[in-house]
Design an enzyme around this catalytic site. Structure first.
Site, PDB file in Angstrom:
ATOM      1  N   CYS A   1      59.154  12.023   6.005  1.00 46.37           N
ATOM      2  CA  CYS A   1      58.778  13.031   5.025  1.00 46.37           C
ATOM      3  C   CYS A   1      59.084  12.519   3.626  1.00 46.37           C
ATOM      4  O   CYS A   1      59.752  11.497   3.455  1.00 46.37           O
ATOM      5  CB  CYS A   1      59.540  14.340   5.266  1.00 46.37           C
ATOM      6  SG  CYS A   1      59.249  15.068   6.895  1.00 46.37           S
TER       7      CYS A   1
ATOM      8  N   GLY B   1      53.842  11.922   4.448  1.00 42.36           N
ATOM      9  CA  GLY B   1      53.600  13.058   5.334  1.00 42.36           C
ATOM     10  C   GLY B   1      52.327  13.786   4.969  1.00 42.36           C
ATOM     11  O   GLY B   1      52.144  14.172   3.811  1.00 42.36           O
TER      12      GLY B   1
ATOM     13  N   ASN C   1      64.355  14.794   4.644  1.00 38.60           N
ATOM     14  CA  ASN C   1      63.662  13.643   5.225  1.00 38.60           C
ATOM     15  C   ASN C   1      64.616  12.957   6.182  1.00 38.60           C
ATOM     16  O   ASN C   1      65.690  12.516   5.784  1.00 38.60           O
ATOM     17  CB  ASN C   1      63.238  12.668   4.116  1.00 38.60           C
ATOM     18  CG  ASN C   1      62.701  11.357   4.686  1.00 38.60           C
ATOM     19  OD1 ASN C   1      62.077  11.345   5.739  1.00 38.60           O
ATOM     20  ND2 ASN C   1      62.946  10.265   3.991  1.00 38.60           N
ATOM     21  N   GLY C   2      64.257  12.872   7.454  1.00 43.77           N
ATOM     22  CA  GLY C   2      65.118  12.204   8.419  1.00 43.77           C
ATOM     23  C   GLY C   2      65.144  12.936   9.748  1.00 43.77           C
ATOM     24  O   GLY C   2      64.270  13.756  10.044  1.00 43.77           O
TER      25      GLY C   2
ATOM     26  N   TYR D   1      56.237  -0.688   6.309  1.00 43.43           N
ATOM     27  CA  TYR D   1      55.067   0.186   6.429  1.00 43.43           C
ATOM     28  C   TYR D   1      55.081   1.427   5.551  1.00 43.43           C
ATOM     29  O   TYR D   1      54.109   1.708   4.854  1.00 43.43           O
ATOM     30  CB  TYR D   1      54.919   0.608   7.900  1.00 43.43           C
ATOM     31  CG  TYR D   1      53.793   1.595   8.159  1.00 43.43           C
ATOM     32  CD1 TYR D   1      52.484   1.161   8.272  1.00 43.43           C
ATOM     33  CD2 TYR D   1      54.051   2.957   8.294  1.00 43.43           C
ATOM     34  CE1 TYR D   1      51.448   2.054   8.506  1.00 43.43           C
ATOM     35  CE2 TYR D   1      53.026   3.862   8.536  1.00 43.43           C
ATOM     36  CZ  TYR D   1      51.727   3.411   8.640  1.00 43.43           C
ATOM     37  OH  TYR D   1      50.714   4.293   8.864  1.00 43.43           O
TER      38      TYR D   1
END
Length: 503
Positions: free
Chosen positions: A2, A28, A102-103, A258
């Site tokens: 995210c 996201g 995020n995570g 990526y």
């Protein structure tokens, strides 16, 4: 994966948050949300499934009043897409806290049970983000009688670190007081802070990537340290404190392979330069393993492999060409749910330029190979376009293990490299030759500019999980949640429920 952002400013932040989310959209594409606050208008929120441009219309932007706010772009780390799980999440006690995360918490189930049974808190979703929010709220409520102070906030976040396991970067707004941002003690997920002058005071921003700072003309101040907590008061006062417990800086190396944009700087490391060096390392391995190669042209799989492919072509002394044209209105196939949808999307997403392939021996370069579906389809496209031979190179090592810290890599059984040799993978995807980056080469490529980072989280390549709490039982449970059959089942149940509601 995210993207998160929080801003405290002397000016309205609605447009700034929107602009930040648009440049974090690659992190996201499932849902987006913004929450703002002002003394005159209170709390304003808008969140829903969809891309940033679709979630926020003019009427929503006008309503998002305030000089303080947080934003979030999401893709589901546990399977299905639910608007109820769009962030930021909100809890009204104490004060009102809005949190973007995020995570992934590796002890999510245990924490959820304790929150309900002992902390007497209600959970509305299965999201670990809601669990994290309630842990923060509970720890803050235990320490504050009246108004929160930097010290009480820091103590509460220290307690969060001691209870929560996994990888997480958090930006939260304590309504009426300011923005709190913190990062897990391993620094697995990225978080950067920036500043700019505004009307005689400092504006501050905290975001997942430095590119969000660039687009808003913030100066990059520094990365938030592992375990560190940052508190920015609504007045613009900045407070920081390091975690009083053990920390070990092990950022996720897949960010550089990526996920992150090439123009971002994470943990003082340039993503662009890291990818250039990945190309150099990969070219060296190709020369060692394939010294008498007959490669005519190097062609990248757009977009994230371009930087590495350029260096591969340069060091091999062969032509670099753009052989695929990308439809930019198709989402990232890696984060699409369902094998069938991923396979179909490749042909909608990429189209080959025949003259760059016809009667040539081509080397296709991609950033990584996860399921192998995309690689297989792309090799077919190259052959259909007339390629004589199709070689394939990955700028990352074989992905053999699931990521448990916030990247929704598939179940281990769905990873093409899991339990297979390079030769077996080569045959499955249909390449004439397959070359993978070495793990030590990847680490050398990323670490080059910051020797203070001794280790990275390389779990998806090595199977070594830096938090030390990932068991075989946990991975088996993850397998059951993440495999495509489970995702399809959840989607079917969701559609049935929607039909019942519609009736």
């Amino acid at each position: 994966m995210c993207g998160v952002v929080g801003i405290v400013s002397a000016k309205p932040v609605n447009q700034a948050l929107y602009n930040a989310l648009t440049v974090l959209q690659h992190r996201g594409q499932d849902a987006a949300g913004i929450v703002t606050w002002s003394a005159d208008y209170g709390l304003k929120a808008r969140k829903s499934n969809g891309l940033v441009r679709d979630v926020f219309r003019h009427r929503h932007m006008v309503n998002l009043r305030g000089n303080v706010g947080v934003g979030h772009v999401r893709y589901p780390t546990a399977g299905g897409s639910r608007s109820a799980e769009a962030q930021p999440f909100y809890v009204n006690s104490p004060y009102g806290i809005c949190l973007a995360h995020n995570g992934n918490l590796t002890n999510h189930d245990e924490l959820a049970e304790l929150l309900i049974r002992e902390d007497r808190r209600h959970l509305s979703t299965n999201s670990d983000s809601e669990v994290l929010l309630n842990v923060l709220a509970h720890e803050l409520q235990r320490r504050v009688d009246d108004h929160p102070t930097p010290a009480t906030i820091f103590d509460a976040v220290d307690a969060v670190h001691k209870r929560c396991k996994g990888g997480y970067a958090v930006v939260a707004m304590i309504v009426g007081f300011g923005i709190v941002a913190f990062r897990d003690p391993n620094g697995i997920r990225p978080l950067v802070i920036g500043e700019r002058d505004s009307n005689g005071r400092k504006d501050y921003i905290v975001a997942s990537e430095s590119v969000a700072l660039d687009v808003l003309q913030f100066s990059r101040l520094r990365d938030v340290n592992p375990g560190e907590c940052v508190f920015i008061e609504n007045s613009g006062a900045l407070h920081c404190r390091e975690f009083d417990g053990p920390t070990m800086h092990t950022p996720c190396i897949f960010e550089y392979v990526y996920f992150a944009r090439p123009d971002s700087i994470l943990d003082n490391l340039s993503v662009y330069k890291a990818r250039l060096r990945m190309g150099e390392q990969l070219a060296g391995k190709i020369v060692r393993e394939f010294p008498d190669h007959d490669i005519d042209v190097v062609i990248p799989i757009p977009d994230t492999s371009r930087t590495a492919a350029l260096q591969v072509a340069y060091h091999l002394g062969v032509k670099y060409r753009e052989g695929f044209i990308k439809n930019r209105y198709i989402g990232r196939t890696f984060i699409m749910p369902g094998q069938a949808e991923r396979a179909q999307s490749v042909r909608r997403k990429l189209n080959a330029i025949d003259l760059e392939f016809r009667n040539k021996n081509v080397l296709l370069v991609d950033d990584s190979i996860v399921r192998g579906t995309t690689s297989q389809q792309i090799i077919k496209l190259a052959r259909e376009a007339g390629a004589n031979k199709v070689y394939f190179a990955s700028a990352a090592p074989p992905v053999r293990y699931p990521n448990v810290y916030g990247i929704d890599m598939p179940a281990a059984s769905e990873l093409i490299a899991n339990g297979r040799s390079v030769e077996e993978i080569e045959e499955i995807i249909g390449a004439d030759r397959l070359i993978y980056q070495d793990l030590h080469g990847l680490i050398r490529s990323v670490r080059h500019g910051n020797s203070s980072i001794r280790e990275f989280d390389t779990s998806c390549f090595s199977g070594e999980y830096v938090t030390g709490d990932v068991t075989e039982e946990y991975l088996n449970e993850l397998e059951m949640r993440r495999n495509d059959a489970a995702k399809k089942s959840r989607k079917t149940k969701k559609n049935r429920a929607s039909n019942v509601v519609a009736l």
